[in-house]
Motif scaffolding. Sequence first.
Motif, PDB file in Angstrom:
ATOM      1  N   UNK A   1     -14.286  14.557 -43.425  1.00 12.52           N
ATOM      2  CA  UNK A   1     -13.385  13.731 -42.610  1.00 12.52           C
ATOM      3  C   UNK A   1     -11.978  13.732 -43.205  1.00 12.52           C
ATOM      4  N   UNK A   2     -11.888  13.591 -44.517  1.00 14.08           N
ATOM      5  CA  UNK A   2     -10.560  13.606 -45.152  1.00 14.08           C
ATOM      6  C   UNK A   2      -9.865  14.943 -44.950  1.00 14.08           C
ATOM      7  N   UNK A   3     -10.614  16.053 -45.085  1.00 14.34           N
ATOM      8  CA  UNK A   3     -10.008  17.375 -44.882  1.00 14.34           C
ATOM      9  C   UNK A   3      -9.485  17.537 -43.455  1.00 14.34           C
ATOM     10  N   UNK A   4     -10.156  16.902 -42.512  1.00  9.93           N
ATOM     11  CA  UNK A   4      -9.727  16.969 -41.115  1.00  9.93           C
ATOM     12  C   UNK A   4      -8.734  15.861 -40.764  1.00  9.93           C
ATOM     13  N   UNK A   5      -8.356  15.057 -41.748  1.00  6.30           N
ATOM     14  CA  UNK A   5      -7.417  13.936 -41.569  1.00  6.30           C
ATOM     15  C   UNK A   5      -7.959  12.922 -40.564  1.00  6.30           C
ATOM     16  N   UNK A   6      -9.268  12.677 -40.618  1.00 11.06           N
ATOM     17  CA  UNK A   6      -9.898  11.688 -39.743  1.00 11.06           C
ATOM     18  C   UNK A   6     -10.238  10.437 -40.528  1.00 11.06           C
ATOM     19  N   UNK A   7     -10.022   9.294 -39.917  1.00  8.20           N
ATOM     20  CA  UNK A   7     -10.523   8.038 -40.463  1.00  8.20           C
ATOM     21  C   UNK A   7     -10.713   7.054 -39.319  1.00  8.20           C
ATOM     22  N   UNK A   8     -11.252   5.900 -39.626  1.00  8.53           N
ATOM     23  CA  UNK A   8     -11.588   4.920 -38.592  1.00  8.53           C
ATOM     24  C   UNK A   8     -10.354   4.381 -37.873  1.00  8.53           C
ATOM     25  N   UNK A   9      -9.197   4.502 -38.498  1.00 11.22           N
ATOM     26  CA  UNK A   9      -7.974   3.987 -37.873  1.00 11.22           C
ATOM     27  C   UNK A   9      -7.343   4.954 -36.890  1.00 11.22           C
ATOM     28  N   UNK A  10      -7.598   6.260 -37.033  1.00 11.13           N
ATOM     29  CA  UNK A  10      -6.905   7.224 -36.180  1.00 11.13           C
ATOM     30  C   UNK A  10      -7.822   7.987 -35.224  1.00 11.13           C
ATOM     31  N   UNK A  11      -9.073   7.613 -35.151  1.00 12.21           N
ATOM     32  CA  UNK A  11     -10.022   8.373 -34.338  1.00 12.21           C
ATOM     33  C   UNK A  11      -9.625   8.385 -32.853  1.00 12.21           C
ATOM     34  N   UNK A  12      -9.050   7.312 -32.365  1.00 10.73           N
ATOM     35  CA  UNK A  12      -8.647   7.263 -30.956  1.00 10.73           C
ATOM     36  C   UNK A  12      -7.539   8.255 -30.641  1.00 10.73           C
ATOM     37  N   UNK A  13      -6.711   8.572 -31.624  1.00 10.72           N
ATOM     38  CA  UNK A  13      -5.586   9.498 -31.420  1.00 10.72           C
ATOM     39  C   UNK A  13      -5.869  10.912 -31.913  1.00 10.72           C
ATOM     40  N   UNK A  14      -7.064  11.142 -32.455  1.00  4.67           N
ATOM     41  CA  UNK A  14      -7.391  12.455 -33.036  1.00  4.67           C
ATOM     42  C   UNK A  14      -7.533  13.515 -31.953  1.00  4.67           C
ATOM     43  N   UNK A  15      -7.247  14.724 -32.350  1.00  8.40           N
ATOM     44  CA  UNK A  15      -7.398  15.882 -31.462  1.00  8.40           C
ATOM     45  C   UNK A  15      -8.877  16.050 -31.087  1.00  8.40           C
ATOM     46  N   UNK A  16      -9.181  16.230 -29.803  1.00 12.42           N
ATOM     47  CA  UNK A  16     -10.587  16.364 -29.390  1.00 12.42           C
ATOM     48  C   UNK A  16     -11.320  17.509 -30.095  1.00 12.42           C
ATOM     49  N   UNK A  17     -10.646  18.623 -30.354  1.00  9.80           N
ATOM     50  CA  UNK A  17     -11.317  19.741 -31.027  1.00  9.80           C
ATOM     51  C   UNK A  17     -11.655  19.386 -32.471  1.00  9.80           C
ATOM     52  N   UNK A  18     -10.812  18.609 -33.120  1.00 14.42           N
ATOM     53  CA  UNK A  18     -11.092  18.152 -34.484  1.00 14.42           C
ATOM     54  C   UNK A  18     -12.319  17.250 -34.494  1.00 14.42           C
ATOM     55  N   UNK A  19     -12.397  16.354 -33.517  1.00 12.56           N
ATOM     56  CA  UNK A  19     -13.567  15.471 -33.419  1.00 12.56           C
ATOM     57  C   UNK A  19     -14.835  16.269 -33.131  1.00 12.56           C
ATOM     58  N   UNK A  20     -14.736  17.279 -32.267  1.00 15.51           N
ATOM     59  CA  UNK A  20     -15.906  18.124 -31.976  1.00 15.51           C
ATOM     60  C   UNK A  20     -16.353  18.871 -33.223  1.00 15.51           C
ATOM     61  N   UNK A  21     -15.399  19.389 -33.993  1.00 11.24           N
ATOM     62  CA  UNK A  21     -15.738  20.125 -35.218  1.00 11.24           C
ATOM     63  C   UNK A  21     -16.468  19.207 -36.203  1.00 11.24           C
ATOM     64  N   UNK A  22     -15.967  17.987 -36.349  1.00 10.83           N
ATOM     65  CA  UNK A  22     -16.621  17.038 -37.255  1.00 10.83           C
ATOM     66  C   UNK A  22     -18.002  16.659 -36.750  1.00 10.83           C
ATOM     67  N   UNK A  23     -18.119  16.399 -35.457  1.00 17.07           N
ATOM     68  CA  UNK A  23     -19.422  16.039 -34.875  1.00 17.07           C
ATOM     69  C   UNK A  23     -20.421  17.179 -35.057  1.00 17.07           C
ATOM     70  N   UNK A  24     -19.975  18.427 -34.868  1.00 19.65           N
ATOM     71  CA  UNK A  24     -20.856  19.585 -35.056  1.00 19.65           C
ATOM     72  C   UNK A  24     -21.398  19.621 -36.479  1.00 19.65           C
ATOM     73  N   UNK A  25     -20.517  19.394 -37.466  1.00 22.42           N
ATOM     74  CA  UNK A  25     -20.943  19.413 -38.864  1.00 22.42           C
ATOM     75  C   UNK A  25     -21.922  18.286 -39.171  1.00 22.42           C
ATOM     76  N   UNK A  26     -21.624  17.089 -38.672  1.00 18.78           N
ATOM     77  CA  UNK A  26     -22.517  15.949 -38.907  1.00 18.78           C
ATOM     78  C   UNK A  26     -23.898  16.236 -38.321  1.00 18.78           C
TER      79      UNK A  26
END
Length: 65
Positions: free
Chosen positions: A13-38
């Motif tokens: 999550x840190x490498x993708x610059x994701x955290x609980x405060x910015x998830x609403x504004x995150x790039x959809x592809x970044x969220x998909x990549x993280x979800x795929x890994x999880x």
Amino acid sequence: MQDDLAAHLARRARRLALDARNVEDADPETLRAFAREVLADLAALGLLRGEEAVGCWAGPRPGGH
């Protein structure tokens, strides 16, 4: 092992610059990549259905192969 998985996911999550405060504004592809890994990590643990390949979180194989 759960603590190791949590630390691994936090690093990803840190490498993708994701955290609980910015998830609403995150790039959809970044969220998909993280979800795929999880999901892949959870499948490797046998907690979800997924690919049959052994991953880094898989348990040891039984002997006698």
